[in-house]
Structure formats: C-alpha cells, structure tokens
Design an enzyme around this catalytic site. Sequence first.
Site: not given
Length: 292
Positions: A115-117
């Site tokens: 959920g996080c790049a």
Amino acid sequence: MSEPTKFLLQPNPKDPRLSTPVTGIDQTGAAVSLNVVTERPLTLYLNSQEVVTMMTIGDYPDLLALGYLINQNMLKPTDEITKIDYDDELGVVVVRTPVETQFEEKLKKKVRTSGCAQGTVFADVIDAFADVKLSNTTQLNTSWLASLTKKINTAPSLYLEAGAIHGCVLCRQDEPLVYMEDVGRHNAVDKIAGWMAVNDEPAHDKVFYTTGRLTSEMVIKTVMMGIPILVSRSGFTAWGVELARQAGLTLIGRARGSRFLVLAGEDRIVFDANPADSIDEDKRHKRKAAQS
C-alpha cells in the site's frame, strides 16, 4: 523602510484557506486567539495509478504534484505532461502523460503488497542521485548570502502570520525568485521543482534556501533538481553532509545574518564581505522563531 521583496510566486499569508483562527488560553489563563496553518490530505495520481497521499496546506497542488513526481524520479522535467487535473472537494490531483510511464508498473506491484510506493521510489532516487553532475562554475558571494537572508526573513509569509510551517526559496545570486511554504519542507521543495519544470527554469545558476534542517532528504532533493548550492538557517545531519560531499553540493547551515557554516562544497564560496559590516536578522523574525 525598504520595500518588501517581490517574488515571482509566493503564498498569500492572508488567504483564509491557508490558516484558521483558533481560540485558547495562555499561561495566565487569559483567553487568546491566534491563526494556525491548515493541514489537509492531497492524493496524487500518475495517470490512473495512485501514488501517495500527502498532508499539505493546499496551495499550488499542480506544482506540488509535478514536483513530487520529478523529485522522486518518476518523471523527468522534459517529459510531456498533457494535463494536470485537481479536484478541491475530493482532495485529488491527477498528472496525465500521453503514454504510461516506466514507474506505473513498479507502483502497481508495490501497492499490491504494502500500500506504499516509497521503498521502491527511494531506491530509484538513490540510483539517479549518483549520476547527477552539478555545475562547478556557480559561485556564492558572502555579500549575497547576507542580503538574501535579510530579504527572505523580512518578507510577508505564513511563518510570520501563523508559524508552524517550513519555507523554501529559489534564488539567483542575491535575488530571491520563488517562495513556497508548507507543513512539510519536502512539500515546499516539490512545489519549487514543479514551478521550475513548468517554466523550464535552469538550475545550474541557482541557490536553494530552506528554513528546515539539512537532512539527507533535503540534500537528495536539491541535487536531483540540479541546484549546486543549498542554504539553511538550521543545522545539519551527518548523512546530509556525507551525501552533499559525495555529490559536490555546497552545503551552508546556521545562516543567520552574517554568520554561517559551510560543511561541503566550500570551493564555491567567495568571501567578499566583512562579517562585521553585516546586519543581523530582523528582530521581528528572531522573536517569531523563538516563539515557534
């Protein structure tokens, strides 16, 4: 009294969207009312792919979005942008390109797992950081530095209006050009990077000023923008200094009036001013800094 500095672009301290009045009490129990800066979420999309949600004061969302993508090495300043859409009610900004970018597939994979790049992006930025070559011909006269800090510190700002905010300024010699503020210094940097991209502004002859600490993040962003000189009224971190030395970035901290320290890139400094002749910071700014 001298005229206030006129910037090509800057926040409007009186914009009611950027601060709000709040009531409370002081140390004596007396009622007080003061302005505090706003903080709102802004979700950034690159075409159809969600990238990140940032907390920001909300001004210049198009420049913030574009600058973020450039500083994270997701886009190049020369990449074609077909449109930037912003929906104030939803708090969403979409940067559109004519073709899918090389980072969108990486982002899809990263989003599915965590959920996080940020982890993927950070690695890509570090790889690109090592390849940046900064200009060796740009110099900074110490007389310019004293002049710059005075012009910046006495300019109308959200900092003087409400405090609790970071400021960044793009400068050329002793001329401040673009002033941006935000709750996070990285947002203020990204807005300036976006402005530079939109206006095709060269970086090799610029000085970057920030009110925040000279951390690894600040050094990386300045180098990625191609700016050879970074100045702050605050101090340093060890990794920030190490990265600046690796990149050949001139790193100046604790710049207050006639005083400053240089921990990297000192070859660009021209000592043409007598420190004893320089005027220290504006007293109003000193009082505000002590209160924040």
